[in-house]
Design a protein around this motif. Structure first.
Motif, PDB file in Angstrom:
ATOM      1  N   GLU A  15       0.827  -1.203   0.000  1.00  0.00           N
ATOM      2  CA  GLU A  15       0.000   0.000   0.000  1.00  0.00           C
ATOM      3  C   GLU A  15       0.869   1.264   0.000  1.00  0.00           C
ATOM      4  O   GLU A  15       0.565   2.238  -0.720  1.00  0.00           O
ATOM      5  N   ARG A  16       1.942   1.282   0.787  1.00  0.00           N
ATOM      6  CA  ARG A  16       2.841   2.443   0.797  1.00  0.00           C
ATOM      7  C   ARG A  16       3.475   2.652  -0.576  1.00  0.00           C
ATOM      8  O   ARG A  16       3.661   3.787  -1.025  1.00  0.00           O
TER       9      ARG A  16
ATOM     10  N   LEU B   2       1.016   4.429  -2.695  1.00  0.00           N
ATOM     11  CA  LEU B   2       0.933   5.846  -2.364  1.00  0.00           C
ATOM     12  C   LEU B   2       2.081   6.628  -3.000  1.00  0.00           C
ATOM     13  O   LEU B   2       1.892   7.724  -3.580  1.00  0.00           O
TER      14      LEU B   2
ATOM     15  N   GLU C 241      -4.047   9.108  -4.543  1.00  0.00           N
ATOM     16  CA  GLU C 241      -2.933   8.242  -4.113  1.00  0.00           C
ATOM     17  C   GLU C 241      -3.411   7.158  -3.129  1.00  0.00           C
ATOM     18  O   GLU C 241      -2.873   6.043  -3.111  1.00  0.00           O
ATOM     19  N   GLU C 242      -4.439   7.497  -2.332  1.00  0.00           N
ATOM     20  CA  GLU C 242      -4.985   6.486  -1.426  1.00  0.00           C
ATOM     21  C   GLU C 242      -5.669   5.378  -2.210  1.00  0.00           C
ATOM     22  O   GLU C 242      -5.543   4.190  -1.875  1.00  0.00           O
TER      23      GLU C 242
ATOM     24  N   GLY D  77      -3.036   3.251  -3.644  1.00  0.00           N
ATOM     25  CA  GLY D  77      -2.477   2.404  -2.585  1.00  0.00           C
ATOM     26  C   GLY D  77      -3.393   1.216  -2.258  1.00  0.00           C
ATOM     27  O   GLY D  77      -2.910   0.092  -2.022  1.00  0.00           O
TER      28      GLY D  77
END
Length: 484
Positions: free
Chosen positions: A49-50, A53, A139-140, A143
């Motif tokens: 997930e990072r 992002l 971006e979320e 992610g």
């Protein structure tokens, strides 16, 4: 045959404590494996997930891609195919190519949107199930998409383009590919837990089975005979119980043997005086006095013989064997008839075997097994004959006649002796099963009160019982034994 107490394992207290400690240790290991697997898996998804992002900034603002992620522009031909939506035709993609379209809309702060296509060699991703909330930034969303990609074992590539920019190829096998996923220890934890449960269940079941086997052997001792002592392997407590039982059996045998020796000695010692008394009674001229004198001698001899018979029944010296119970009863009835006694035999009741329910009907099937001479039992023939003879003698003594019936099931066989005594109290007759107890009309008949005690003892020797019921014209004695 003598069997001693064998060696065995540790005590139940020690083995139980070890099992509890082993179970606790196994629980700790299994919980640790499960927690470690969950922690590693969560860290893997968080890393993916990072990466998503940070990937958004690399695609839209030209920032450096996150660690483990590589970006490369598509050549003009592949870019043209991507622009037309033919993502599966782009070169150097995994085959077979499963395409998942996941466009990312711009947010209210001016963040650009993305046209995203995920090409996988194994599946299409359910992007409709991605979590979303009001005001969620692009971006979320990206992610959440890369986190979803990391959940499955595949080798996906991302083809993406910002609203104002070129098509880029994104590869990150070390972030969301199969090789990036941590080892899943949950399945080994489940296998270990099942193995631990199996071992504990086996040990507990085996220990319980040893107690059950010994209880069954001890219960069948009087019915089928048994060794002079028993041997048991297992925990210390079981071996202690077996040792105590062996000691008790030895003491009981010695007591019964001493009783038999004493009674045999008394019977032998009284034989000579009884013979002399009988010879001297012949010299008595008064017929009435001589008859009373001889009756007393006969009664004294009968007391000794009955006591010996009762002791032999307790000693259980006769070996059981397979025999036809119906043939034995018929032969016994014929013997009484030959002596002119009013003894009769009813028809053998058929055996009804009940079956299970069928899949097509709720009715249970039944099979009737009939025919004479088919009631086969494993028993002591002399003891059975003595018991039935005692019941018939009682019926003739108190009820003028005796009628016998034979009933059988798959497990038991019952000999029924019915008289015409006119008695209605089963409690009184059952009380007479105690040794040396006689009925109210005992003065008008011979006997010392051991007949029913002997019958009850023989029934218990064969795993059964003696009980009484009221009949239309008297009492009905039911002598039940187990067939096997």
């Amino acid at each position: 045959m003598t069997e001693g107490v064998g060696s065995g394992g540790p005590s139940l207290r020690l083995s139980g404590t070890l099992l509890i400690l082993a179970a606790a240790l196994a629980g700790v290991v299994i919980t640790g494996m499960w927690s470690l697997s969950q922690t590693r898996w969560t860290a893997h998804l968080d890393r993916a997930e990072r990466a998503g992002l940070l990937l958004y900034g690399a695609l839209t603002r030209g920032l450096a891609p996150p660690e483990g992620v590589s970006l490369a522009p598509l050549d003009p031909a592949d870019a043209a195919r991507a622009e037309e939506g033919n993502f599966a035709q782009v070169s150097a993609l995994p085959r077979p190519a499963y395409v998942t379209l996941a466009p990312i809309l711009p947010d209210g702060t001016g963040g650009p949107g993305l046209q995203v296509a995920v090409v996988s060699d194994g599946l299409q991703y359910r992007v409709a199930e991605l979590p979303s909330r009001p005001g969620q930034r692009p971006e979320e969303t990206l992610g959440q998409l890369t986190r979803l990609m990391a959940r499955y074992c595949s080798h996906p590539q991302i083809i993406a383009r910002p609203d104002a920019g070129d098509w880029q190829r994104v590869e990150a096998p070390g972030v969301w590919g199969c090789e990036a996923a941590p080892a899943d220890l949950r399945l080994p934890a489940i296998v270990l837990s099942l193995l631990a449960l199996g071992v504990i269940f086996t040990l507990v079941t085996n220990t319980a089975a040893r107690f059950t086997e010994f209880a069954a052997a001890l219960a069948a001792r009087r019915r089928l005979g048994g060794p002079e002592s028993y041997e048991a392997t297992g925990p210390t407590e079981l071996r202690a119980i077996v040792g105590a039982v062996n000691t008790y059996l030895e003491a009981e045998r010695e007591q019964l043997a001493k009783r038999a020796v004493v009674l045999s000695g008394v019977s032998h010692d009284l034989g000579t005086p009884a013979t002399r008394l009988r010879l001297r009674s012949a010299l008595i001229e008064d017929n009435e006095l001589r008859g009373k004198f001889e009756a007393d001698i006969d009664r004294m001899t009968a007391i000794i013989e009955s006591a010996l018979t009762y002791t032999r029944a307790e000693l259980n010296v006769e070996a059981p064997r397979e025999l036809s119970l119906s043939a034995l009863v018929e032969a016994l009835v014929d013997d009484y008839r030959d002596m002119g006694q009013p003894v009769s035999l009813g028809a053998v009741e058929p055996i009804v075997l009940r079956g299970g329910q069928s899949l097509f009907t709720a009715r249970r099937g039944a099979q009737v097994v009939g025919g004479a001479h088919r009631v086969i039992v494993t028993a002591r023939p002399v003891s059975i004959q003595r018991a039935v003879s005692n019941l018939v003698d009682n019926a003739l003594k108190y009820g003028r006649s005796a009628r016998l019936h034979l009933e059988a099931s798959a497990e038991t066989a019952t000999i029924i002796v019915e008289d015409e005594s006119g008695m209605r109290s089963t409690e009184e007759i059952e009380a007479l099963m105690a040794p040396f107890r006689r009925g109210a009309n005992a003065r008008s008949s011979d006997g010392i009160g051991l007949g029913l005690s002997i019958v009850s003892t023989i029934a218990m020797m064969h795993g059964g019982e003696l009980r009484f019921e009221t009949a239309p014209h008297g009492l009905r004695a039911l002598f039940t034994i187990r067939r096997g």
